[in-house]
Design a protein around this motif. Structure first.
Motif, mmCIF file in Angstrom:
data_model
loop_
_atom_site.group_PDB
_atom_site.id
_atom_site.type_symbol
_atom_site.label_atom_id
_atom_site.label_comp_id
_atom_site.label_asym_id
_atom_site.label_seq_id
_atom_site.Cartn_x
_atom_site.Cartn_y
_atom_site.Cartn_z
ATOM 1 N N ASP A 46 0.777 -1.253 -0.114
ATOM 2 C CA ASP A 46 -0.065 0.000 0.043
ATOM 3 C C ASP A 46 0.837 1.271 -0.007
ATOM 4 O O ASP A 46 0.400 2.242 -0.233
ATOM 5 C CB ASP A 46 -0.974 0.082 1.256
ATOM 6 N N LYS A 47 2.134 1.021 0.097
ATOM 7 C CA LYS A 47 3.270 2.138 0.126
ATOM 8 C C LYS A 47 4.308 1.815 -0.466
ATOM 9 O O LYS A 47 4.792 0.733 -0.071
ATOM 10 C CB LYS A 47 3.149 2.901 1.500
ATOM 11 N N ALA A 101 6.092 1.228 -8.962
ATOM 12 C CA ALA A 101 4.926 1.700 -8.220
ATOM 13 C C ALA A 101 3.471 1.082 -9.048
ATOM 14 O O ALA A 101 2.601 0.647 -8.486
ATOM 15 C CB ALA A 101 4.849 2.943 -8.237
ATOM 16 N N LEU A 106 -0.013 1.089 -7.490
ATOM 17 C CA LEU A 106 0.020 2.230 -6.791
ATOM 18 C C LEU A 106 0.150 3.592 -7.643
ATOM 19 O O LEU A 106 0.975 3.404 -8.981
ATOM 20 C CB LEU A 106 1.268 2.373 -5.613
ATOM 21 N N HIS A 121 0.546 7.065 -0.254
ATOM 22 C CA HIS A 121 1.164 5.602 -0.958
ATOM 23 C C HIS A 121 2.573 5.746 -0.926
ATOM 24 O O HIS A 121 3.092 5.105 -1.556
ATOM 25 C CB HIS A 121 0.420 5.538 -2.036
ATOM 26 N N SER A 180 4.429 -2.178 3.479
ATOM 27 C CA SER A 180 5.095 -0.981 2.603
ATOM 28 C C SER A 180 6.289 -1.695 1.867
ATOM 29 O O SER A 180 7.041 -2.673 2.579
ATOM 30 C CB SER A 180 5.601 0.189 3.416
#
Length: 384
Positions: A46-47, A101, A106, A121, A180
Motif C-alpha cells: 500500500d506504500k 509503483a 499504486l 501511498h 510497505s
C-alpha cells in the motif's frame, strides 16, 4: 578552469510528483505479465518508500533551491517524451520506480520536497547527485560533493520526520508499514563518480567500497528499526557500458573492452561493489530474520537489456549512443550535454537505451523494471 571543473563535477555526479494522468493510460506501459496473477499486485503493497540518487529522483533536486531549479532536469527535453514537460526525472519519461509503483497498483511517488503533496501511498526521498557517504565523510577522503548535501543520512532523517507525522508510536508505525516496500538505492554510485573525476585510480576508489556498502547496510538497519519488513537493496549498473564512461575512458587497446564493448575495469569495479553489497545483505538477513531483504540486481537487468537490445526493439547501432547528445563515437560530450542549447534529440527515443549518455530512456527503464519485478517477486514471498 575552476568554473569548468565545477561544471564537469556536477555533470558526472549525476551518473548514475504525482501527475494528473489516468491510471489506465499509465498501466499500458507495464507488460501484461506483471499485472496478472504473478504480478507485484499480489504483494498488496500500500506504500513505497524510495531512497537513492538520479536513477530514482522524481523531483527532489529541482526543488532544493535555485541550483537545482537551474539544472537541465528542470526543463525539456527532459520528461517531454511521456510527461510532455520536465518533472525533475533524469530521463525523457518514467523511471524504474515509476514502473514498480504502477505494477504494484499504486500512483507515482511524489518527491519529499514537494511540500503539500499527497504521501498516502509513500514518499520518494531520492535526490539526483546524492551519495551514500555524507558530505563530510567524502570531504575527509579529499573528495568534493558539489551537487547536493542530501546524502543517504539526510534522506533517512527525512523519512524519520515523515513517519513521526503519520505514526503515534513505534507499534503504530510497525502496523502502518507492514505492507510497505522500501527501496534503499541504488545509492553509492556518485561517491565513486566524484572520486574517479578527481583522478583517483580504480584501486584507490576500491578502498572506498567497504565504507559505501557499510553506509547502505546501516540505512537498511535504520528502516527496519523504524518498521520496514520488505526491503529491496539495488546494486550498481555496469557503468563501463554508459556513453559518459565510454567517452571518458576511451582506449585503443582492445583488451580494455568486453564482448559488448564496455570498459572492463569499470564493470569489474561495479561487480566488486555489488559483491560486497550482497555480503552485507546476507549479514542483514541473519540479523533480521523477520524481515524480507532482497538484492535488486540492476547489473544483470541492464546486461539482459544490452544482450537482447535488438529483440526488445532497440537499434543495435545506437545502444552505446546518447539519444540526447552530440559528439564523438557515443554522441556524448561532457561540455555539450543534453539540455544545452542546440544539443539534438534523436528522432525516436524508443530505439535508444541511453537518454543523455548518463541516464537511460523511458523505454529502457520500462524493460529493466519488467526484468527486475519478475526477478524480485519470488523473493518477496507474496505469491499466495
Amino acid at each position: 578552469m575552476a568554473a569548468t571543473a565545477t561544471r564537469v563535477l556536477f555533470l558526472l555526479a549525476l551518473v548514475i510528483s504525482s501527475f494528473a494522468l489516468s491510471h489506465a493510460r499509465l498501466a499500458k506501459f507495464i507488460p501484461p505479465a506483471l499485472l496478472g496473477h504473478n504480478g507485484l499486485r499480489r504483494c498488496k503493497f500500500d506504500k513505497i518508500y524510495q531512497f537513492g540518487d538520479s536513477i530514482s529522483d522524481t523531483g527532489n533536486l529541482i526543488r532544493e533551491g535555485t541550483g537545482g531549479a537551474r539544472t537541465p532536469f528542470a526543463r525539456p527535453p527532459y520528461g517531454e517524451t511521456f510527461f510532455k514537460n520536465a518533472t525533475g526525472r533524469c530521463s525523457n519519461g518514467m523511471l524504474m520506480i515509476d514502473y514498480i509503483a504502477l505494477a504494484a497498483g499504486l500512483p507515482l511517488l511524489n518527491p519529499y520536497e514537494n511540500a503539500g503533496a499527497n504521501f498516502r501511498h509513500g514518499v520518494n526521498f531520492a535526490v539526483a547527485g546524492s551519495t551514500a557517504l555524507s558530505f563530510q565523510a567524502l570531504a575527509d577522503k579529499g573528495i568534493a560533493s558539489p551537487v547536493t548535501n542530501s546524502s543517504l543520512d539526510i534522506q533517512l532523517d527525512w523519512m524519520s520526520r515523515h513517519l513521526s507525522s503519520i505514526c503515534h508510536s513505534n507499534k503504530d508505525c510497525a502496523k502502518k508499514l507492514k505492507h510497505s516496500l522500501f527501496m534503499v538505492g541504488e545509492i553509492g554510485g556518485n561517491d565513486y563518480n566524484y572520486a574517479f573525476l578527481q583522478r583517483k585510480g580504480i584501486e584507490e576508489v576500491k578502498k572506498m567500497v567497504p565504507d559505501v556498502v557499510s553506509a547502505i547496510q546501516n540505512a537498511v538497519r535504520r528502516v527496519i528499526q523504524d518498521g520496514a519488513v520488505h526491503v529491496v537493496v539495488p546494486g550498481n549498473f555496469p557503468i563501463g557500458c554508459l556513453p559518459i564512461y565510454l567517452t571518458t575512458f576511451q582506449s585503443n587497446i582492445s583488451a580494455a573492452y568486453d564482448d559488448h564493448h564496455c570498459v572492463n575495469d569499470l564493470n569489474n569495479f561495479a561487480m566488486y561493489h555489488n559483491e560486497l553489497l550482497r555480503q552485507a545483505i546476507n549479514e542483514l538477513k541473519q540479523e533480521h530474520p523477520h524481515a524480507t531483504i532482497l538484492y535488486g540486481d540492476y547489473y544483470n537487468a541492464f546486461q539482459w537489456l544490452y544482450s537482447h537490445a535488438q529483440y526488445l526493439g532497440f537499434d543495435p547501432a545506437t545502444k552505446q549512443k546518447a539519444c540526447c547528445g552530440t559528439g564523438g563515437d557515443y554522441d556524448f560530450s561532457i561540455m555539450n550535454m543534453c539540455g544545452d542549447p542546440e544539443v539534438p534529440v534523436c528522432a525516436d527515443p524508443r530505439r535508444h537505451i541511453s537518454w543523455d549518455g548518463i541516464h537511460l530512456t523511458h523505454e529502457a527503464y520500462r524493460r529493466m523494471a519488467a526484468w527486475l519485478i519478475h526477478n524480485m517477486i519470488p523473493g518477496l514471498k507474496c505469491l499466495y
